[in-house]
Scaffold this motif. Sequence first.
Motif, short mmCIF file in Angstrom:
data_model
loop_
_atom_site.label_atom_id
_atom_site.label_comp_id
_atom_site.label_asym_id
_atom_site.label_seq_id
_atom_site.Cartn_x
_atom_site.Cartn_y
_atom_site.Cartn_z
N LEU A 77 -138.04 38.06 -76.01
CA LEU A 77 -137.35 38.78 -77.09
C LEU A 77 -138.02 38.55 -78.43
N PHE A 78 -138.24 37.30 -78.81
CA PHE A 78 -138.83 37.02 -80.11
C PHE A 78 -140.31 37.40 -80.15
N ASP A 79 -140.99 37.31 -79.04
CA ASP A 79 -142.39 37.71 -78.98
C ASP A 79 -142.54 39.22 -79.20
N VAL A 80 -141.69 40.00 -78.58
CA VAL A 80 -141.73 41.45 -78.76
C VAL A 80 -141.34 41.82 -80.19
N GLU A 81 -140.39 41.12 -80.76
CA GLU A 81 -139.99 41.40 -82.13
C GLU A 81 -141.13 41.10 -83.10
N ILE A 82 -141.90 40.07 -82.85
CA ILE A 82 -143.06 39.77 -83.69
C ILE A 82 -144.10 40.87 -83.55
N PHE A 84 -143.52 43.95 -83.20
CA PHE A 84 -143.07 45.06 -84.04
C PHE A 84 -143.45 44.87 -85.50
N MET A 85 -143.74 43.64 -85.90
CA MET A 85 -144.11 43.39 -87.29
C MET A 85 -145.57 43.72 -87.58
N PHE A 106 -134.81 43.27 -91.01
CA PHE A 106 -135.24 42.99 -89.65
C PHE A 106 -135.43 41.48 -89.44
N LEU A 110 -133.35 38.84 -87.01
CA LEU A 110 -134.01 37.88 -86.12
C LEU A 110 -133.51 36.46 -86.39
#
Length: 129
Positions: A77-82, A84-85, A106, A110
């Motif tokens: 989850l946090f890897d995919v969100e990073i 997106f940055m 965003f 997080l």
Amino acid sequence: MDNTTLTHPYFGAFVMFALTIIAFQATFFLQRLISRKLAQKRGDKLKNAPYECGPIPIKQANKISHQFYIIAVLFVLFDVEIIFMIPWALEYRHLGLLGFFEMLVFIGLLAVGFLFAWKRGALVWQSIK
């Protein structure tokens, strides 16, 4: 057949595609024919068992902790969100002030998700009981 069909730039690719399909079908047919001729058709009790070799399956004595699953899901989850940055960082100058505030929201979401997981004990590897 006229000469323009044979000189088309993609005619060679079409021929290779057609030959590939024919070769695949021929190989598949031969494999099925040979395997059906060579396979032994015994239906004894051992052959029909769920496992053909090894020990008789029993229930696993030590259970795998659910913490492995939770940590893996949080990591993804946090890897995919990073990820997106990264496009935002590349186009930061073109997005302006609105893009900056959107990214702050965003990152705030997080952080809220991270704090929620932390407070619930999802990041604690071994629980003390």
